[in-house]
Design an enzyme around this catalytic site. Sequence first.
Site, PDB file in Angstrom:
ATOM      1  N   ASP A  11      13.438  14.029  -0.793  1.00 29.79           N
ATOM      2  CA  ASP A  11      12.648  15.531  -1.002  1.00 29.79           C
ATOM      3  C   ASP A  11      11.800  16.061  -0.112  1.00 29.79           C
ATOM      4  O   ASP A  11      11.712  17.361   0.228  1.00 29.79           O
ATOM      5  CB  ASP A  11      12.320  15.590  -2.414  1.00 29.79           C
ATOM      6  CG  ASP A  11      13.602  15.616  -3.452  1.00 29.79           C
ATOM      7  OD1 ASP A  11      14.801  16.042  -3.028  1.00 29.79           O
ATOM      8  OD2 ASP A  11      13.662  14.874  -4.687  1.00 29.79           O
ATOM      9  N   ASP A  65       1.862  12.507 -11.205  1.00 30.60           N
ATOM     10  CA  ASP A  65       1.622  12.358  -9.538  1.00 30.60           C
ATOM     11  C   ASP A  65       1.334  14.012  -9.277  1.00 30.60           C
ATOM     12  O   ASP A  65       0.375  13.964  -8.472  1.00 30.60           O
ATOM     13  CB  ASP A  65       2.933  12.315  -8.864  1.00 30.60           C
ATOM     14  CG  ASP A  65       3.176  10.463  -9.142  1.00 30.60           C
ATOM     15  OD1 ASP A  65       2.205   9.704  -8.561  1.00 30.60           O
ATOM     16  OD2 ASP A  65       3.876  10.059  -9.759  1.00 30.60           O
ATOM     17  N   SER A  92      13.423   7.188 -12.550  1.00 26.52           N
ATOM     18  CA  SER A  92      12.758   8.593 -12.091  1.00 26.52           C
ATOM     19  C   SER A  92      13.825   9.265 -12.089  1.00 26.52           C
ATOM     20  O   SER A  92      15.092   9.198 -11.929  1.00 26.52           O
ATOM     21  CB  SER A  92      12.669   8.148 -10.658  1.00 26.52           C
ATOM     22  OG  SER A  92      12.571   9.381  -9.872  1.00 26.52           O
ATOM     23  N   ARG A 110      15.711  22.011  -3.654  1.00 31.04           N
ATOM     24  CA  ARG A 110      14.431  22.235  -2.892  1.00 31.04           C
ATOM     25  C   ARG A 110      14.026  23.422  -2.059  1.00 31.04           C
ATOM     26  O   ARG A 110      13.051  23.799  -1.965  1.00 31.04           O
ATOM     27  CB  ARG A 110      14.656  20.792  -1.903  1.00 31.04           C
ATOM     28  CG  ARG A 110      14.528  19.625  -2.596  1.00 31.04           C
ATOM     29  CD  ARG A 110      13.679  19.398  -3.902  1.00 31.04           C
ATOM     30  NE  ARG A 110      13.743  18.231  -4.594  1.00 31.04           N
ATOM     31  CZ  ARG A 110      13.301  18.282  -6.059  1.00 31.04           C
ATOM     32  NH1 ARG A 110      12.996  19.232  -6.713  1.00 31.04           N
ATOM     33  NH2 ARG A 110      13.712  17.200  -6.792  1.00 31.04           N
TER      34      ARG A 110
END
Length: 400
Positions: free
Chosen positions: A126, A16, A177, A97
């Site tokens: 996120d 991605d 994931s 993050r």
Amino acid sequence: MGRAKKVVLAYSGGVDTSVCIPYLMQEWGVEEVITLAADLGQGDELGPIQEKALRCGAVESLVIDGKEEFVQDYAFRSIQANALYENRYPLSTALARPLIAKMLVEAAEKYGADAVAHGCTGKGNDQVRFDISIMALNPNLKVLAPAREWKMSREETIAYGEKYGVESPVKKSSPYSIDRNILGRSIEAGPLEDPMTEPTEEIYLMTKAIADTPNEPEYVDIGFEKGIPVSLNGVILDPVVLVERLNEIAGNHGVGRLDMVENRVVGIKSREIYEAPALLVLIDAHRDLESLTQTADVTHYKNTVEEIYSQLIYRGLWYSPLKEALDAFIVKTQERVTGMVRVKFFKGNANVAGRKSDYSIYDAELATYGMEDQFDHKAAEGFIYIWGLPTKVWAQKMRG
Ligand code: ARG
């Protein structure tokens, strides 16, 4: 005229984020893409990732080691706050993050980019954390999130990438994931989407199954200074090494797994499996040392602050005025949280077996049931008379 001229893209090396490079240029008219891969201990080889970004069309590919800063300025602050989202999740992914956002903003400023980009989709937490952290650090930067807008399926994404030199995944991609850093692993999707489906053993990498753990317990003394973990078994350690070593010890005893259904910021419930061995143990040990060194009212009040603090981290508000204000409170409460906690690891358990501190306000002469007892038992009678008076009056009127 494109959406931006020069963009710094958060890069993981996955399909991605790789597709984001040509997509930004072809579809959104970006002239230059600089990728930034943050090494937060995810265990990937970052050299190949760097080359990959260049092959996908990036003009520059940055790799930044953020492990030290991550542990010191994010994880350890969170431990001081005993931060557990919904009382359980130690925020191992969430904490990364704001640091990645900070790196992106710094790179954008250094390279004169007018935007930063990330590969998050529109369903997760996120994106919220990245977008808000970036706008908090530099409100003039644009935030681009191509994967939030493109309407490509998995197959279409791969096909699109192939057109522009993004190699398709070699091995059959896992149904899960997975997010990983030095603090832990977060695993979701695939078969785990059914909350009744028990995860299979092979999804775990940091923690052993109980059947494979040692048959002897192991004791570890964790030293804290002002609420910060500083040593294991009396040996002062660098923060990163301390976390790595404790991950190994705890994981070896099957400690650190978590299976929960949580409430995402975007309103969706999701089922996630976590491994966060050291982080969970450190929060537990830290809380224990607080109970030895803080007055009851501070501990009780701090509990309410901790809940809000965890929500702020989870919901992307690390760089916010409320978080800053609560930080001041938390740091103040840590002045005497210095001492040692002994943890016993055995068969999936990490139990506190003892604690001590030069700042202990535990008073043996008050606590004892033996002859040395200094507590004034008679005073209890008067205290109870007054403390219970409203209830007694209420009972007399209501039941009298
Ligand atoms: N639910 C966790 C959080 O919001 C982890 C998110 C990433 N998880 C993943 N498996 N990719 O912090």
